[in-house]
Design a protein around this motif. Structure first.
Motif, mmCIF file in Angstrom:
data_model
loop_
_atom_site.group_PDB
_atom_site.id
_atom_site.type_symbol
_atom_site.label_atom_id
_atom_site.label_comp_id
_atom_site.label_asym_id
_atom_site.label_seq_id
_atom_site.Cartn_x
_atom_site.Cartn_y
_atom_site.Cartn_z
ATOM 1 N N GLY A 112 0.822 -1.198 0.000
ATOM 2 C CA GLY A 112 0.000 0.000 0.000
ATOM 3 C C GLY A 112 0.862 1.256 0.000
ATOM 4 O O GLY A 112 0.533 2.246 -0.647
ATOM 5 N N SER A 113 1.968 1.210 0.735
ATOM 6 C CA SER A 113 2.857 2.372 0.782
ATOM 7 C C SER A 113 3.429 2.676 -0.601
ATOM 8 O O SER A 113 3.438 3.840 -1.034
ATOM 9 C CB SER A 113 4.013 2.115 1.751
ATOM 10 O OG SER A 113 3.541 1.893 3.047
ATOM 11 N N TYR A 139 -3.612 7.683 7.818
ATOM 12 C CA TYR A 139 -2.387 6.916 7.644
ATOM 13 C C TYR A 139 -2.351 6.407 6.205
ATOM 14 O O TYR A 139 -3.298 5.763 5.760
ATOM 15 C CB TYR A 139 -2.326 5.724 8.617
ATOM 16 C CG TYR A 139 -1.083 4.894 8.398
ATOM 17 C CD1 TYR A 139 0.182 5.415 8.708
ATOM 18 C CD2 TYR A 139 -1.144 3.625 7.830
ATOM 19 C CE1 TYR A 139 1.331 4.686 8.475
ATOM 20 C CE2 TYR A 139 0.012 2.879 7.601
ATOM 21 C CZ TYR A 139 1.242 3.420 7.925
ATOM 22 O OH TYR A 139 2.393 2.695 7.690
ATOM 23 N N HIS A 140 -1.267 6.726 5.497
ATOM 24 C CA HIS A 140 -1.176 6.286 4.109
ATOM 25 C C HIS A 140 0.065 5.450 3.822
ATOM 26 O O HIS A 140 0.326 5.127 2.665
ATOM 27 C CB HIS A 140 -1.230 7.488 3.162
ATOM 28 C CG HIS A 140 -2.572 8.158 3.135
ATOM 29 N ND1 HIS A 140 -3.701 7.531 2.647
ATOM 30 C CD2 HIS A 140 -2.982 9.375 3.564
ATOM 31 C CE1 HIS A 140 -4.748 8.341 2.760
ATOM 32 N NE2 HIS A 140 -4.336 9.465 3.311
ATOM 33 N N GLY A 141 0.864 5.150 4.854
ATOM 34 C CA GLY A 141 1.991 4.264 4.594
ATOM 35 C C GLY A 141 3.248 4.680 5.326
ATOM 36 O O GLY A 141 3.314 5.743 5.942
ATOM 37 N N HIS A 142 4.253 3.796 5.251
ATOM 38 C CA HIS A 142 5.442 3.957 6.086
ATOM 39 C C HIS A 142 6.630 4.601 5.375
ATOM 40 O O HIS A 142 7.681 4.783 5.969
ATOM 41 C CB HIS A 142 5.871 2.590 6.644
ATOM 42 C CG HIS A 142 6.100 1.573 5.574
ATOM 43 N ND1 HIS A 142 7.255 1.543 4.846
ATOM 44 C CD2 HIS A 142 5.308 0.593 5.094
ATOM 45 C CE1 HIS A 142 7.158 0.559 3.951
ATOM 46 N NE2 HIS A 142 6.002 -0.029 4.078
ATOM 47 N N ASP A 250 -7.665 6.180 -1.458
ATOM 48 C CA ASP A 250 -6.872 5.083 -0.912
ATOM 49 C C ASP A 250 -7.846 3.981 -0.505
ATOM 50 O O ASP A 250 -8.604 4.126 0.456
ATOM 51 C CB ASP A 250 -6.075 5.614 0.294
ATOM 52 C CG ASP A 250 -5.218 4.545 0.969
ATOM 53 O OD1 ASP A 250 -5.538 3.347 0.839
ATOM 54 O OD2 ASP A 250 -4.236 4.907 1.656
ATOM 55 N N VAL A 252 -6.747 0.886 0.122
ATOM 56 C CA VAL A 252 -5.861 -0.172 0.617
ATOM 57 C C VAL A 252 -6.560 -1.026 1.687
ATOM 58 O O VAL A 252 -6.400 -2.249 1.725
ATOM 59 C CB VAL A 252 -4.549 0.444 1.158
ATOM 60 C CG1 VAL A 252 -3.737 -0.577 1.944
ATOM 61 C CG2 VAL A 252 -3.716 1.001 0.001
ATOM 62 N N GLN A 253 -7.359 -0.374 2.533
ATOM 63 C CA GLN A 253 -8.064 -1.148 3.567
ATOM 64 C C GLN A 253 -9.457 -1.553 3.118
ATOM 65 O O GLN A 253 -9.937 -2.609 3.488
ATOM 66 C CB GLN A 253 -8.231 -0.285 4.839
ATOM 67 C CG GLN A 253 -6.954 0.070 5.526
ATOM 68 C CD GLN A 253 -6.776 -0.677 6.840
ATOM 69 O OE1 GLN A 253 -7.483 -1.620 7.146
ATOM 70 N NE2 GLN A 253 -5.810 -0.261 7.605
ATOM 71 N N HIS A 465 -2.913 -1.058 11.973
ATOM 72 C CA HIS A 465 -3.221 -0.349 10.734
ATOM 73 C C HIS A 465 -2.706 -1.116 9.542
ATOM 74 O O HIS A 465 -2.192 -2.198 9.687
ATOM 75 C CB HIS A 465 -2.678 1.063 10.747
ATOM 76 C CG HIS A 465 -1.255 1.215 11.193
ATOM 77 N ND1 HIS A 465 -0.215 0.579 10.587
ATOM 78 C CD2 HIS A 465 -0.723 1.912 12.218
ATOM 79 C CE1 HIS A 465 0.919 0.922 11.202
ATOM 80 N NE2 HIS A 465 0.625 1.715 12.201
HETATM 81 N N1 PMP Z 1 -3.010 3.023 3.230
HETATM 82 C C1 PMP Z 1 -3.787 2.632 4.250
HETATM 83 C C2 PMP Z 1 -5.147 3.217 4.390
HETATM 84 C C3 PMP Z 1 -3.324 1.683 5.158
HETATM 85 O O1 PMP Z 1 -4.105 1.307 6.168
HETATM 86 C C4 PMP Z 1 -2.032 1.151 4.989
HETATM 87 C C5 PMP Z 1 -1.468 0.099 5.924
HETATM 88 N N2 PMP Z 1 -2.083 -0.067 7.107
HETATM 89 C C6 PMP Z 1 -1.252 1.595 3.939
HETATM 90 C C7 PMP Z 1 -1.777 2.522 3.066
HETATM 91 C C8 PMP Z 1 0.144 1.098 3.741
HETATM 92 O O2 PMP Z 1 0.132 -0.188 3.284
HETATM 93 P P1 PMP Z 1 1.408 -1.149 3.487
HETATM 94 O O3 PMP Z 1 1.543 -1.413 4.936
HETATM 95 O O4 PMP Z 1 1.023 -2.351 2.667
HETATM 96 O O5 PMP Z 1 2.577 -0.446 2.912
#
Ligand code: PMP
Length: 465
Positions: A112-113, A139-142, A250, A252-253, A465
């Motif tokens: 997702g990141s 939260y959008h990633g690390h 986003d 991702v979730q 998360h």
């Molecule tokens: N976007 C959202 C909304 C997330 O919740 C997360 C991870 N919890 C990510 C992006 C990042 O995904 P990843 O951990 O697969 O890099």
């Protein structure tokens, strides 16, 4: 057969060898999970836990068709996407077929990141602007760029200086947010929250960076399972596009049918709501790392015109795409959207029934198998019941149910189980939660009211998360 060492040795080795920033669930008594199947996880002693939080294991832990597709492809070929491969184009075709026009171009990545980081690059290349509008508590990633646009994280960094290209809009949370439905009866809450985004667009334009994009989860998960009010995305998209920016959802979730009625959560806001960029991950690989960015031909062409090649060693490899294709097939074969809707409606109804019995439950919200139960000390002041929420998680774990909490005050119990979760599972969770909330109410009844909410200070719960 599933263990190499005792649990205490695993703990010791982990303490010694793994960075302590990598936190465990239930820190004071962590779980050692050695296998999982469908919506159940098993510890080293064979004890089964009902998994209410693992939206990554979307079609169920270790789903046999997905496992078979991965192992079959792994035994034949795994290489990078500079070679032609059918799995990649078939996966792109399947995903774009599930998207509204003109979302028709895919980029494959591994997390997702990576997806969100690429989305920012696409937005900047297309708009030639710099600034990003993000939501509070997002939260959008690390990755470094994403920490900058994730208040959920950067607010924890001492003396963090918010980047001047970042603008934080309020979470469209009509229960606890800046504008509450209770204080604005009959108003268009979506338009009201979108107005803040419009003001940030003005600020970004005046500051010289210009609006590159607005990015948000279609339903905010880390912010506390927030469902935006009707008309929110429509108005936000209008303002952002008027300022020359693009709109990123986003998913991702919350993507891949979790909301039940649609494949993508942005679709809940209306058939006319079409982002310029959609990012997806987690459920896409059912636990295997595969993620993607889907965008329009126009945005993809702007990125191409920068002249910089996009290469990602593992992105879109034949195994990843075999897995993603198998996940999509299982969702269709097992009619999991319909299932998420049926079970989700039942779950919401049963949570609301609990709300009628327990004053600790201030709000119940959600859609499909994405549900939040917000605990409050007092329904009028809405003071968050943070300690109580942590206590509930710990008691639920004692009863073999895995739940987590989220939101800025960690007082929102969140449910986002594998999509195979059943109505019987719902009954189990509700029954146990009912009992745990009753215990809490009994304890409170024995205490001085003004101190009652401070007494359950167990803090070994899950922040996920
Ligand atoms: N976007 C959202 C909304 C997330 O919740 C997360 C991870 N919890 C990510 C992006 C990042 O995904 P990843 O951990 O697969 O890099």
């Amino acid at each position: 057969p599933f263990e190499h060492m005792s649990k205490s040795d695993t703990i010791l080795l982990r303490k010694r060898l793994v960075g302590e920033s990598c936190k465990l669930f239930f820190r004071s008594d962590p779980l050692k999970i050695v296998r999982a199947e469908a919506q159940y996880m098993y510890d080293e002693q064979g004890r089964a836990y009902l998994d209410c939080i693992n939206n990554v294991a979307h079609v169920g832990h270790c789903q046999p068709d997905v496992v078979a597709a991965a192992s079959r492809q792994l035994a034949v070929l795994n290489t990078n996407n500079r070679f032609l491969h059918d799995n990649l184009v078939l996966c792109a075709q399947r995903i774009t077929d599930l998207m509204p026009e003109p979302l028709s171009v895919c980029f494959f990545v591994n997390s997702g990141s990576e997806a969100n980081d690429l989305a920012l690059r696409l937005a900047r290349a297309h708009t030639k602007h710099q600034d990003v509008i993000t939501l509070d508590h997002a939260y959008h990633g690390h990755l470094s760029t994403l920490i900058e646009i994730s208040p959920y994280k950067f607010r924890q960094i001492p003396n963090h200086k918010q980047a001047d290209w970042v603008h934080v809009a309020p979470v469209p949370d009509v229960y606890r947010g800046k504008y509450r439905e209770s204080e604005h009866p009959g108003e268009d809450m979506g338009a009201l929250y979108a107005e803040d985004v419009r003001r940030l667009c003005e600020k970004a334009t005046a500051g010289g960076g210009g609006v590159a994009c607005y990015i948000a989860e279609s339903l905010q998960s880390c912010g506390g399972q927030v469902v935006p009010p009707p008309n929110y995305l429509r108005e936000v998209f209008r303002h952002v596009r008027a300022a020359g920016g693009v709109c990123i959802c986003d998913e991702v979730q919350v993507g891949f049918g979790r909301v039940g009625s649609h494949w993508w959560a942005f679709q809940l806001q209306g058939e006319d709501i079409v982002p310029d960029i959609v990012t997806m991950g987690k459920p896409m690989g059912n636990g295997y790392p595969v993620a993607a960015v889907v965008t329009t031909r126009a945005v993809a062409d702007s990125f191409r015109d920068t002249g910089v090649e996009y290469f990602n060693t593992y992105g879109g490899n034949p195994v990843s795409c075999a897995v993603a294709n198998a996940v999509l097939q299982v969702i269709e074969d097992q009619k999991l959207l319909q299932h998420a809707q049926d079970v989700g409606d039942y779950l919401l109804a049963r949570c609301r029934e609990l709300q009628g019995r327990h004053s600790l439950i201030g709000d119940v919200r959600g859609v499909g198998l994405f549900v939040g139960i917000e605990l409050v000390v007092d329904r009028t002041t809405r003071e968050p019941a943070t300690a109580e929420a942590q206590h509930v998680l710990s008691r639920m774990k004692d009863e073999s149910i895995l739940l987590s909490s989220d939101g800025p005050d960690r007082n929102v119990l969140k449910l986002k189980p594998p999509m195979v979760f059943s109505k019987q599972n719902v009954d189990t969770v509700i029954e146990v939660l009912d009992q745990v909330l009753a215990e809490l109410a009994d304890e409170h009844a024995d205490l001085e009211p003004e101190h009652a909410h401070q007494t359950n200070g167990k803090t070994n719960g899950i922040l996920a998360h």
